[in-house]
Write a protein that holds these residues in place. Structure first.
Motif, PDB file in Angstrom:
ATOM      1  N   PRO A   1       0.602  -1.648   0.026  1.00  0.00           N
ATOM      2  CA  PRO A   1       0.165  -0.242   0.228  1.00  0.00           C
ATOM      3  C   PRO A   1       0.686   1.278   0.251  1.00  0.00           C
ATOM      4  CG  PRO A   1       0.459  -0.997   2.103  1.00  0.00           C
ATOM      5  CD  PRO A   1       0.869  -1.792   1.181  1.00  0.00           C
ATOM      6  N   GLN A   2       0.485   1.925  -0.035  1.00  0.00           N
ATOM      7  CA  GLN A   2       0.756   3.232  -0.248  1.00  0.00           C
ATOM      8  C   GLN A   2       0.572   4.978  -0.284  1.00  0.00           C
ATOM      9  OE1 GLN A   2       2.717   4.523  -4.583  1.00  0.00           O
ATOM     10  NE2 GLN A   2       4.664   5.507  -3.194  1.00  0.00           N
TER      11      GLN A   2
ATOM     12  N   GLU B   1       5.504   8.059  13.215  1.00  0.00           N
ATOM     13  CA  GLU B   1       5.388   6.467  12.848  1.00  0.00           C
ATOM     14  C   GLU B   1       5.447   5.652  11.609  1.00  0.00           C
ATOM     15  OE1 GLU B   1       3.765   4.873  16.419  1.00  0.00           O
ATOM     16  OE2 GLU B   1       5.226   4.947  17.573  1.00  0.00           O
ATOM     17  N   ASP B   2       4.443   6.707  10.862  1.00  0.00           N
ATOM     18  CA  ASP B   2       3.953   6.206   9.830  1.00  0.00           C
ATOM     19  C   ASP B   2       4.902   7.246   8.575  1.00  0.00           C
ATOM     20  OD1 ASP B   2       1.860   4.948  10.969  1.00  0.00           O
ATOM     21  OD2 ASP B   2       0.520   6.280  11.156  1.00  0.00           O
ATOM     22  N   GLY B   3       5.568   7.637   8.968  1.00  0.00           N
ATOM     23  CA  GLY B   3       5.974   8.553   8.138  1.00  0.00           C
ATOM     24  C   GLY B   3       6.923   7.793   6.680  1.00  0.00           C
ATOM     25  N   ASN B   4       6.970   6.151   6.604  1.00  0.00           N
ATOM     26  CA  ASN B   4       7.422   6.252   5.430  1.00  0.00           C
ATOM     27  C   ASN B   4       6.186   5.665   4.409  1.00  0.00           C
ATOM     28  OD1 ASN B   4      10.376   6.268   5.364  1.00  0.00           O
ATOM     29  ND2 ASN B   4      10.698   4.111   6.479  1.00  0.00           N
ATOM     30  N   LYS B   5       4.994   5.941   5.325  1.00  0.00           N
ATOM     31  CA  LYS B   5       3.911   5.171   4.259  1.00  0.00           C
ATOM     32  C   LYS B   5       3.598   6.932   3.061  1.00  0.00           C
ATOM     33  CE  LYS B   5       2.239   1.880   6.776  1.00  0.00           C
ATOM     34  NZ  LYS B   5       1.071   1.793   7.985  1.00  0.00           N
ATOM     35  N   VAL B   6       3.936   7.825   4.452  1.00  0.00           N
ATOM     36  CA  VAL B   6       3.430   9.479   3.700  1.00  0.00           C
ATOM     37  C   VAL B   6       4.390   9.832   2.022  1.00  0.00           C
ATOM     38  CG1 VAL B   6       3.614  11.499   3.551  1.00  0.00           C
ATOM     39  CG2 VAL B   6       3.191   9.861   5.699  1.00  0.00           C
TER      40      VAL B   6
ATOM     41  N   LEU C   1      11.384  10.984   6.627  1.00  0.00           N
ATOM     42  CA  LEU C   1      11.264  11.446   7.970  1.00  0.00           C
ATOM     43  C   LEU C   1      12.175  11.870   8.497  1.00  0.00           C
ATOM     44  CD1 LEU C   1       9.880  11.069  10.694  1.00  0.00           C
ATOM     45  CD2 LEU C   1      10.337   8.751  10.523  1.00  0.00           C
ATOM     46  N   ASP C   2      13.673  11.471   8.056  1.00  0.00           N
ATOM     47  CA  ASP C   2      15.050  11.425   8.047  1.00  0.00           C
ATOM     48  C   ASP C   2      14.778  13.107   8.050  1.00  0.00           C
ATOM     49  OD1 ASP C   2      15.145   9.384   8.890  1.00  0.00           O
ATOM     50  OD2 ASP C   2      15.977   8.669   6.645  1.00  0.00           O
TER      51      ASP C   2
ATOM     52  N   TRP D   1       7.301   5.895  -7.438  1.00  0.00           N
ATOM     53  CA  TRP D   1       6.336   6.332  -6.722  1.00  0.00           C
ATOM     54  C   TRP D   1       4.935   6.401  -7.593  1.00  0.00           C
ATOM     55  CZ3 TRP D   1       4.718   8.148  -2.479  1.00  0.00           C
ATOM     56  CH2 TRP D   1       4.583   9.428  -2.202  1.00  0.00           C
ATOM     57  N   ASN D   2       3.894   6.532  -6.307  1.00  0.00           N
ATOM     58  CA  ASN D   2       2.224   6.513  -7.034  1.00  0.00           C
ATOM     59  C   ASN D   2       1.772   7.032  -8.735  1.00  0.00           C
ATOM     60  OD1 ASN D   2      -0.030   5.047  -7.715  1.00  0.00           O
ATOM     61  ND2 ASN D   2      -0.616   6.348  -5.985  1.00  0.00           N
ATOM     62  N   GLN D   3       2.364   8.433  -8.149  1.00  0.00           N
ATOM     63  CA  GLN D   3       2.648   9.708  -9.477  1.00  0.00           C
ATOM     64  C   GLN D   3       3.324   9.419 -10.423  1.00  0.00           C
ATOM     65  OE1 GLN D   3       0.711  12.886  -7.423  1.00  0.00           O
ATOM     66  NE2 GLN D   3       1.095  14.285  -9.952  1.00  0.00           N
ATOM     67  N   GLU D   4       2.900   8.600 -11.764  1.00  0.00           N
ATOM     68  CA  GLU D   4       4.198   8.535 -12.516  1.00  0.00           C
ATOM     69  C   GLU D   4       4.641   9.351 -12.985  1.00  0.00           C
ATOM     70  OE1 GLU D   4       2.147   6.252 -16.020  1.00  0.00           O
ATOM     71  OE2 GLU D   4       1.100   4.595 -14.861  1.00  0.00           O
ATOM     72  N   ASP D   5       4.103  10.682 -12.581  1.00  0.00           N
ATOM     73  CA  ASP D   5       5.097  12.001 -13.554  1.00  0.00           C
ATOM     74  C   ASP D   5       5.550  12.663 -12.671  1.00  0.00           C
ATOM     75  OD1 ASP D   5       2.943  13.607 -11.297  1.00  0.00           O
ATOM     76  OD2 ASP D   5       2.128  14.779 -12.928  1.00  0.00           O
TER      77      ASP D   5
END
Length: 529
Positions: free
Chosen positions: A9-10, A288-293, A298-299, A320-324
């Motif tokens: 999921p992303q 705690e959900d940083g990498n999902k965002v 987060l780093d 990444w979900n958005q191709e462009d």
């Protein structure tokens, strides 16, 4: 052949999704995630052969036995040439002899005589032809005659392809002015018709679908045990209290309220254009959900304090979900407006009922959640398996897709997406008009050409397997699903076409039968990532 299907999921800030939405369906078949091809033919599709470049034949003046609409006997035979063209199209060249044209002319004159009111003549009585033509207009008579010729001869000319022609795909390619000139000069008529026909499917390798090898990658978050632990943690966090952080910077476990903006970085390192979909005001960022965002985001902000601003470069991942935005270099600016830490209660039996109503111990909570996620895990595995099989099928078929089929499937997908957008955003009339404009549809068809093509190939493959393997849908299954679908329409006070509902249910059930048949014979391996 092998194929992998990843179900990771992303999520993201407010980035606009570009994925296709499935068509709304009232049919409760969770494992069927494909759309059937939108075409109808009079009979079962016939395989097309291109060994013969051109086929000449005579369209008999006698009524055709192939199509009941050909009931008007012609006074002479038509000469018809059938030529296969690319993309599952056929060109029908028709030569209409003068005898047929003359008969159509006489019928037109007779009809005008019935309808015309000419001074000095009683309605319905014979009028000299020259006076009638002068009254109606020579050009009008000629136009009506050509239309009559087309109407009478088209069913005869199309009889050879009627069994495999796609619904509403026929068009006369000869313009009216050319037909007018031919008729005026020769008192006969020639015209060409282009029609899309049911495409022929070639499997590579032949019968390769009978021994599929599928590798299905399941994300660890779908694992029932992992999901149970995460859900328990989420529910515990919901019972906690957010308290303001005053003397330190952002740490993992905190919640920050952020204003976020971003713009592209040009090759010369200068600032480019803003990225509207990356802008967010008052975004609640749970570390705690940083990498999902956004992976590794987060780093770049760890240690930020309330009131602090940071600017940093970031490259969007290729996945990444958005191709462009894939691989795009961007400069992010982040303002930390508020910073909180969670004050969590101790995880013990005393809060079990608050975490899950009806439970008296934490062990009961864990067991109840585990059972729920075991069911979801099974459903997710089945869906991922179906999607992996369908993904492989479209890669195994070679087919020339008719333009009308591509456009109809694309419009259906776009319509479904527009319905989803309307449901989520409540578009006003002006926005809806803009999104549904011919230009917007054309752009969608062009941008999503590969997706649409793959879906059509996948659907044609499923339909071909259903026929090849003589699979059947039980009558009881069909009746029950149709009744359920109609009941759903009625419950939501929606209009429906019962025949169309039945067709859609039949298509979905056929697809489910094919997937079931394929899974029983496929070598399926599951990998948890």
């Amino acid at each position: 052949m092998e194929v992998s299907c990843i179900t990771t999921p992303q999520t993201f800030f407010q980035f606009k999704p570009t994925s296709l939405y499935p068509l709304p369906s009232s049919i409760s078949l969770p494992n069927v995630h494909f759309l059937k091809p939108i075409y109808k033919i009079n009979q079962s599709p016939l395989a097309l052969s291109r060994k013969t470049i051109e086929t000449n034949f005579i369209a008999s003046a006698a009524p055709s036995a192939v199509d009941n609409s050909v009931s008007d006997k012609l006074p002479a035979d038509l000469h018809v040439t059938e030529t296969p063209e690319p993309n599952s199209r056929v060109r029908i060249s028709v030569e209409v002899p003068s005898l047929v044209c003359e008969d159509c002319y006489r019928r037109v004159i007779k009809e005008f005589m019935k309808q015309s009111k000419i001074p000095g003549f009683r309605p319905g009585k014979n009028v000299p032809e020259n006076i009638l033509v002068s009254h109606v207009g020579k050009e009008n008579v000629k136009k009506a005659t050509i239309e009559s010729i087309l109407k009478r001869t088209l069913p005869h000319a199309m009889s050879s392809v009627s069994a495999r022609a796609l619904e509403d795909s026929m068009r006369i390619s000869t313009n009216f002015a050319d037909m007018d000139n031919i008729y005026s000069a020769m008192k006969s008529l020639k015209y060409d018709v282009i029609v899309d026909v049911a495409p022929e499917i070639k499997w590579v390798p032949e019968d390769g679908y009978k021994n599929l090898k599928i590798v299905v990658e399941i994300d660890k978050e779908i694992d029932a045990q992992t999901a149970t632990e995460q859900e328990l943690k989420r529910r515990l966090k919901a019972l906690g209290v957010l308290r303001i952080v005053t003397e330190r910077g952002l740490e993992v476990g905190d919640v920050a309220i952020l204003d976020i903006s971003a713009e592209t970085i040009e090759q010369d390192e200068s600032a480019g254009q803003k990225i509207p979909s990356a802008e967010s005001k008052g975004f609640q960022f749970d570390t705690e959900d940083g990498n999902k965002v956004l992976p590794d985001f987060l780093d770049s902000i760890i240690g930020m304090k309330r009131g602090e601003s940071r600017s940093f470069p970031y490259v969007f991942p290729d996945s990444w979900n958005q191709e462009d935005l894939r691989g795009v270099r961007a400069q992010f600016k982040v303002d930390c407006k508020e910073l909180f830490y969670r004050d969590l209660p101790e995880l013990n039996d005393s809060i079990a009922d608050k975490i899950l109503s009806g439970c008296t111990t934490i062990e009961e909570v864990k067991e109840a959640l585990l059972q729920k996620f075991l069911e979801l895990e099974q459903t997710a595995k089945e869906q991922a398996t179906d999607n992996a099989i369908l993904d492989q099928l479209h890669k195994m078929v070679q087919v020339e897709i008719p333009p009308s089929l591509f456009e109809e499937q694309g419009r259906q997908l776009y319509g479904a997406q527009l319905l989803q957008i309307q449901a989520n955003m409540k578009l006003n009339e002006q926005q809806l008009s803009s999104w549904s404009s011919p230009r917007a549809v054309r752009e969608y068809l062009q941008n999503q050409k590969e997706n649409i093509t793959n879906i059509i190939k996948q659907n044609l493959a499923v339909g071909d397997i259903f026929k090849r393997e003589n699979l059947q849908v039980l009558t009881d299954e069909l009746v029950n699903e149709v009744e359920n679908s109609i009941a759903e329409f009625k419950r939501h006070n929606q209009e429906y076409d019962e025949e169309r509902v039945r067709e859609q249910v039949q298509e979905v059930l056929e697809g489910a039968k094919v997937l079931e048949w394929l899974k029983e014979r496929a070598d399926i391996q599951y990998i948890t990532k």
